[in-house]
Design an enzyme around this catalytic site. Structure first.
Site, mmCIF file in Angstrom:
data_model
loop_
_atom_site.group_PDB
_atom_site.id
_atom_site.type_symbol
_atom_site.label_atom_id
_atom_site.label_comp_id
_atom_site.label_asym_id
_atom_site.label_seq_id
_atom_site.Cartn_x
_atom_site.Cartn_y
_atom_site.Cartn_z
ATOM 1 N N SER A 173 0.810 -1.218 0.000
ATOM 2 C CA SER A 173 0.000 0.000 0.000
ATOM 3 C C SER A 173 0.843 1.269 0.000
ATOM 4 C CB SER A 173 -0.941 0.004 1.211
ATOM 5 O OG SER A 173 -1.823 -1.090 1.168
ATOM 6 N N HIS A 205 0.555 4.330 4.334
ATOM 7 C CA HIS A 205 -0.078 5.054 3.228
ATOM 8 C C HIS A 205 0.461 6.485 3.149
ATOM 9 C CE1 HIS A 205 -3.879 2.292 3.574
ATOM 10 N NE2 HIS A 205 -2.793 1.633 3.226
#
Length: 290
Positions: free
Chosen positions: A182, A234
């Protein structure tokens, strides 16, 4: 994700005869720019899938599951069967297996001198659902970027953003392990944003392009608020990708691309605008400091 259509709606060849052509994709690309064939992103997908199979084989639920959380799922897969859903609802291996094979573990990185985990965790996934979500995002985002900018720049952004995400995650999450691509994927999203900003003058419908991308990013960051999702990875990957995008995804302005068609003695525009150089210098400094 809808990010693949961003530039197709944000840039066109209006009032610029013979400067753009439309291919089968929704992108409009200057015909003087080279279009690369995407092979690195598909290789990343294959590598991630292959690693997941290896992890599941090593996990070997039928022989290693103690039965405290129930029985293995999909036993017909043999050694590749999944841990009980109470233990791992994403249809994947045990946390012990992920940790053994290189998951991000702050204690082992900080005190065990296992810095390699900052990289290996990018290639591990918690389960089939996690793997599918990441790989679909990588295909939709990465292939278009690689076609435009080539494998070297997109590969660097992907790997360094994943590393940046791991760094931030290890600073803030110290009680759990973390795995997944991610951070690297958010790095590609961040690079798309900085590419839009630094190459602002070649876009029409600028506001629509910017709003579309910001909405996509906001939705993905919002997903990170859910339990058991590492939003620090993230954010770290996203910030790294933004900076690298300013450095690596610079495009020449329209007037420079068409310089060979300008009559002799006519004024030729510089390759880049002044604000592009400013973005580049600031980003380089911040990357080095970071």
């Amino acid at each position: 994700m809808a990010s693949g259509d961003l530039e197709g709606g944000g840039r066109n060849g209006k009032n610029r005869p013979n400067s753009y052509h439309q291919s089968s994709s929704p992108f409009y690309v200057e015909n003087t720019e080279k279009q690369w064939t995407s092979w690195l992103v598909p290789m990343f997908v294959v590598a991630n899938v292959a690693v997941f199979f290896v992890v599941m084989y090593i996990n070997d639920c039928p022989n290693n599951n103690l039965g405290f959380e129930g029985s293995c799922v999909a036993k017909f897969l043999g050694k590749l069967s999944f841990q009980p859903l109470k233990e791992n609802p994403l249809f994947g291996p045990s946390s012990h297996t992920l940790d053994k094979l290189g998951a991000l573990n702050w204690d082992k990185v900080a005190h065990g001198k296992q810095g390699w985990r900052l990289i290996t965790c990018i290639w591990l996934h918690a389960g089939v659902i996690h793997l599918l979500a990441d790989m679909l995002s990588l295909v939709f985002i990465g292939i278009r970027l690689e076609q435009q900018f080539g494998f070297l720049r997109i590969g660097l952004i992907y790997l360094l953003s994943g590393f940046g995400g791991s760094i931030l995650s290890s600073l803030f999450i110290q009680d759990n392990i973390s795995v997944g691509a991610s951070g690297a994927l958010f790095g590609l999203l961040g690079a798309m944003l900085s590419e839009l900003l630094t190459n602002w003058t070649i876009y029409t419908n600028k506001a629509a392009a910017l709003i579309t991308l910001v909405v996509i990013i906001a939705i993905n960051l919002a997903v990170g608020i859910l339990p058991h999702v590492d939003n620090f990875a993230h954010i770290g990957g996203f910030l790294t990708g933004i900076l690298l995008g300013f450095v690596l995804l610079l495009r020449p302005q329209f007037g420079w691309v068409q310089r060979q068609h300008v009559p002799a003695g006519a004024h030729v525009k510089s390759k880049h605008k002044a604000y592009q150089y400013v973005f580049w210098v600031i980003a380089v400094v911040l990357v080095i400091v970071g």
